[in-house]
Design a protein around this motif. Sequence first.
Motif, PDB file in Angstrom:
ATOM      1  N   PHE A 228      -0.783  -7.196  -0.321  1.00  0.00           N
ATOM      2  CA  PHE A 228      -1.819  -7.528   0.648  1.00  0.00           C
ATOM      3  C   PHE A 228      -1.334  -8.673   1.528  1.00  0.00           C
ATOM      4  N   ALA A 229      -1.363  -8.467   2.838  1.00  0.00           N
ATOM      5  CA  ALA A 229      -0.934  -9.513   3.773  1.00  0.00           C
ATOM      6  C   ALA A 229      -2.158 -10.241   4.327  1.00  0.00           C
ATOM      7  N   LYS A 230      -2.061 -11.560   4.378  1.00  0.00           N
ATOM      8  CA  LYS A 230      -3.159 -12.374   4.885  1.00  0.00           C
ATOM      9  C   LYS A 230      -3.484 -11.997   6.328  1.00  0.00           C
ATOM     10  N   ASN A 231      -4.777 -11.813   6.593  1.00  0.00           N
ATOM     11  CA  ASN A 231      -5.294 -11.457   7.914  1.00  0.00           C
ATOM     12  C   ASN A 231      -4.844 -10.082   8.400  1.00  0.00           C
ATOM     13  N   VAL A 232      -4.342  -9.251   7.492  1.00  0.00           N
ATOM     14  CA  VAL A 232      -3.949  -7.875   7.843  1.00  0.00           C
ATOM     15  C   VAL A 232      -4.601  -6.872   6.906  1.00  0.00           C
ATOM     16  N   GLY A 233      -4.454  -7.071   5.592  1.00  0.00           N
ATOM     17  CA  GLY A 233      -4.978  -6.124   4.619  1.00  0.00           C
ATOM     18  C   GLY A 233      -3.865  -5.531   3.772  1.00  0.00           C
ATOM     19  N   LEU A 234      -4.119  -4.381   3.206  1.00  0.00           N
ATOM     20  CA  LEU A 234      -3.126  -3.699   2.383  1.00  0.00           C
ATOM     21  C   LEU A 234      -2.003  -3.179   3.278  1.00  0.00           C
ATOM     22  N   VAL A 235      -0.761  -3.560   2.959  1.00  0.00           N
ATOM     23  CA  VAL A 235       0.370  -3.097   3.773  1.00  0.00           C
ATOM     24  C   VAL A 235       1.283  -2.151   3.007  1.00  0.00           C
ATOM     25  N   LYS A 236       1.174  -2.158   1.682  1.00  0.00           N
ATOM     26  CA  LYS A 236       2.065  -1.300   0.897  1.00  0.00           C
ATOM     27  C   LYS A 236       1.498  -1.127  -0.503  1.00  0.00           C
ATOM     28  N   SER A 237       1.713   0.044  -1.098  1.00  0.00           N
ATOM     29  CA  SER A 237       1.377   0.245  -2.502  1.00  0.00           C
ATOM     30  C   SER A 237       2.308   1.294  -3.086  1.00  0.00           C
ATOM     31  N   ILE A 238       2.589   1.142  -4.365  1.00  0.00           N
ATOM     32  CA  ILE A 238       3.413   2.117  -5.084  1.00  0.00           C
ATOM     33  C   ILE A 238       2.729   2.439  -6.398  1.00  0.00           C
ATOM     34  N   THR A 239       2.403   3.707  -6.608  1.00  0.00           N
ATOM     35  CA  THR A 239       1.875   4.172  -7.887  1.00  0.00           C
ATOM     36  C   THR A 239       3.011   4.833  -8.642  1.00  0.00           C
ATOM     37  N   TYR A 240       3.181   4.438  -9.895  1.00  0.00           N
ATOM     38  CA  TYR A 240       4.331   4.881 -10.671  1.00  0.00           C
ATOM     39  C   TYR A 240       4.002   6.060 -11.579  1.00  0.00           C
ATOM     40  N   ALA A 241       5.038   6.834 -11.901  1.00  0.00           N
ATOM     41  CA  ALA A 241       4.905   7.953 -12.825  1.00  0.00           C
ATOM     42  C   ALA A 241       4.635   7.417 -14.222  1.00  0.00           C
ATOM     43  N   ALA A 242       4.483   8.334 -15.178  1.00  0.00           N
ATOM     44  CA  ALA A 242       4.097   7.961 -16.540  1.00  0.00           C
ATOM     45  C   ALA A 242       5.067   6.982 -17.187  1.00  0.00           C
ATOM     46  N   ASP A 243       6.327   6.978 -16.742  1.00  0.00           N
ATOM     47  CA  ASP A 243       7.299   6.065 -17.347  1.00  0.00           C
ATOM     48  C   ASP A 243       7.107   4.625 -16.874  1.00  0.00           C
ATOM     49  N   GLY A 244       6.236   4.425 -15.873  1.00  0.00           N
ATOM     50  CA  GLY A 244       5.927   3.091 -15.402  1.00  0.00           C
ATOM     51  C   GLY A 244       6.943   2.479 -14.460  1.00  0.00           C
ATOM     52  N   THR A 245       8.025   3.198 -14.168  1.00  0.00           N
ATOM     53  CA  THR A 245       9.071   2.646 -13.304  1.00  0.00           C
ATOM     54  C   THR A 245       9.451   3.558 -12.136  1.00  0.00           C
ATOM     55  N   THR A 246       9.212   4.851 -12.260  1.00  0.00           N
ATOM     56  CA  THR A 246       9.588   5.800 -11.211  1.00  0.00           C
ATOM     57  C   THR A 246       8.462   5.926 -10.182  1.00  0.00           C
ATOM     58  N   PRO A 247       8.701   5.576  -8.910  1.00  0.00           N
ATOM     59  CA  PRO A 247       7.649   5.708  -7.897  1.00  0.00           C
ATOM     60  C   PRO A 247       7.188   7.157  -7.764  1.00  0.00           C
ATOM     61  N   GLN A 248       5.881   7.357  -7.797  1.00  0.00           N
ATOM     62  CA  GLN A 248       5.318   8.697  -7.623  1.00  0.00           C
ATOM     63  C   GLN A 248       4.664   8.833  -6.253  1.00  0.00           C
ATOM     64  N   TYR A 249       3.881   7.813  -5.865  1.00  0.00           N
ATOM     65  CA  TYR A 249       3.244   7.802  -4.557  1.00  0.00           C
ATOM     66  C   TYR A 249       3.507   6.448  -3.901  1.00  0.00           C
ATOM     67  N   THR A 250       4.095   6.462  -2.708  1.00  0.00           N
ATOM     68  CA  THR A 250       4.344   5.236  -1.957  1.00  0.00           C
ATOM     69  C   THR A 250       3.538   5.275  -0.668  1.00  0.00           C
ATOM     70  N   THR A 251       2.703   4.280  -0.474  1.00  0.00           N
ATOM     71  CA  THR A 251       1.842   4.213   0.709  1.00  0.00           C
ATOM     72  C   THR A 251       2.261   3.026   1.571  1.00  0.00           C
ATOM     73  N   LEU A 252       2.460   3.261   2.869  1.00  0.00           N
ATOM     74  CA  LEU A 252       2.950   2.232   3.778  1.00  0.00           C
ATOM     75  C   LEU A 252       2.058   2.150   5.021  1.00  0.00           C
ATOM     76  N   LEU A 253       1.764   0.926   5.440  1.00  0.00           N
ATOM     77  CA  LEU A 253       0.985   0.716   6.659  1.00  0.00           C
ATOM     78  C   LEU A 253       1.862   0.978   7.878  1.00  0.00           C
ATOM     79  N   THR A 254       1.350   1.777   8.819  1.00  0.00           N
ATOM     80  CA  THR A 254       2.107   2.059  10.045  1.00  0.00           C
ATOM     81  C   THR A 254       1.486   1.404  11.275  1.00  0.00           C
ATOM     82  N   SER A 255       0.161   1.208  11.265  1.00  0.00           N
ATOM     83  CA  SER A 255      -0.493   0.546  12.379  1.00  0.00           C
ATOM     84  C   SER A 255      -1.886   0.102  11.947  1.00  0.00           C
ATOM     85  N   TYR A 256      -2.465  -0.831  12.718  1.00  0.00           N
ATOM     86  CA  TYR A 256      -3.820  -1.278  12.394  1.00  0.00           C
ATOM     87  C   TYR A 256      -4.467  -1.883  13.630  1.00  0.00           C
ATOM     88  N   ILE A 257      -5.813  -1.873  13.632  1.00  0.00           N
ATOM     89  CA  ILE A 257      -6.602  -2.456  14.708  1.00  0.00           C
ATOM     90  C   ILE A 257      -7.661  -3.332  14.060  1.00  0.00           C
TER      91      ILE A 257
END
Length: 259
Positions: A228-257
Motif C-alpha cells: 500500500f502506497a501512501k496517498n495512492v492505495g493498493l499498488v501491488k499484491s501477490i497471492t501464493y499457491a499452497a506451498d506459500g512461496t510460488t506466486p499464483q495471482y499477481t495484481t499490479l496497479l496500472t493507473s489511478y484517478i
Amino acid sequence: MNNQKFASSIIFIFSFFLLVSCTNEPIDPALSAQLAAANAASTNGGNGNGTGGGGTSSGDYFPSALNNQWVYTQNGVSQPATKMISIDNINGFTYYTFSPTTGTGSTSSASATQRLRKSSGDYFLKTDDYSFTSNGISATQTGFEVLTLKDYLPVGGIWTGSYTQTTTYNNPLIPSITGTTNYTGTILEIGSTVTVGSTTYNNVIKMKLHESIDFAGSNSTVDTDYWFAKNVGLVKSITYAADGTTPQYTTLLTSYILN
C-alpha cells in the motif's frame, strides 16, 4: 466442485485486496482469480471480528472520495476499473462503496459488492452477501468483513480476526454449509519503496495476510502479500499457491484517478 474461497484480499477489490484473498465456495479457480482481482476486514453479527482498536494513523493508504478509481492487471490481464461510486451509512459506520465486481469462469459466474471503511488507521473491507452459479447450481453466500490494514503498526506488528459464512443452495437436496476463516495480518515493511511497471512508489507499507479456512470439513490456507502506497492505495499484491512461496495471482496497479 472446487472448494475455493471467494477472494476477499485486498486484492482487493480489487480487484483489492483486491484487498485479493480467497473464498471457500465451489467457485472454480478462474472465477476466484477474477473476483479477487476485480475486487483484499471485520465486524460482528456473524460477519466476523477482528482485534482492531484503532491507533494514530500514519497517513492515508487508501484515499477515499467519490469517483476515485484504480485500474489493475492480474497475471498480466487488465481488469475493470475499481471505482468508489457512493458513500453509505451502515450500522452507524461510513463506508465507501465500490462498483460491483463480477466474474465468470469456465463453469461459474458471480457478482458481489465491496465497501471500505477507515477508523483511526484501521482499514476494513466489507463484502456484501453475494450470489453465484457453479456447474449449473445457484447459491447465495453471506458476506464478511476483514480488518485489512493497520497503518500505524511497526514492522512485525500483527492483528487477528475471523469470520463465518453460510452458503445456501437453490437446490433443496443440497444442505446449507458453513465455513469459518481465521486470519492474521503482519506488517513486513514500512516506509519502503516499490516499483510497479515504470512507476516507483515511496512511503509504502508491505504486509502479509494469512488465512486459515475450515470449510465443510476441508482445511486450507492462503497467503497474500500487499503493498500500500501512501496517498495512492493498493499498488501491488501477490497471492501464493499452497506451498506459500510460488506466486499464483499477481495484481499490479496500472493507473489511478483521485479526487
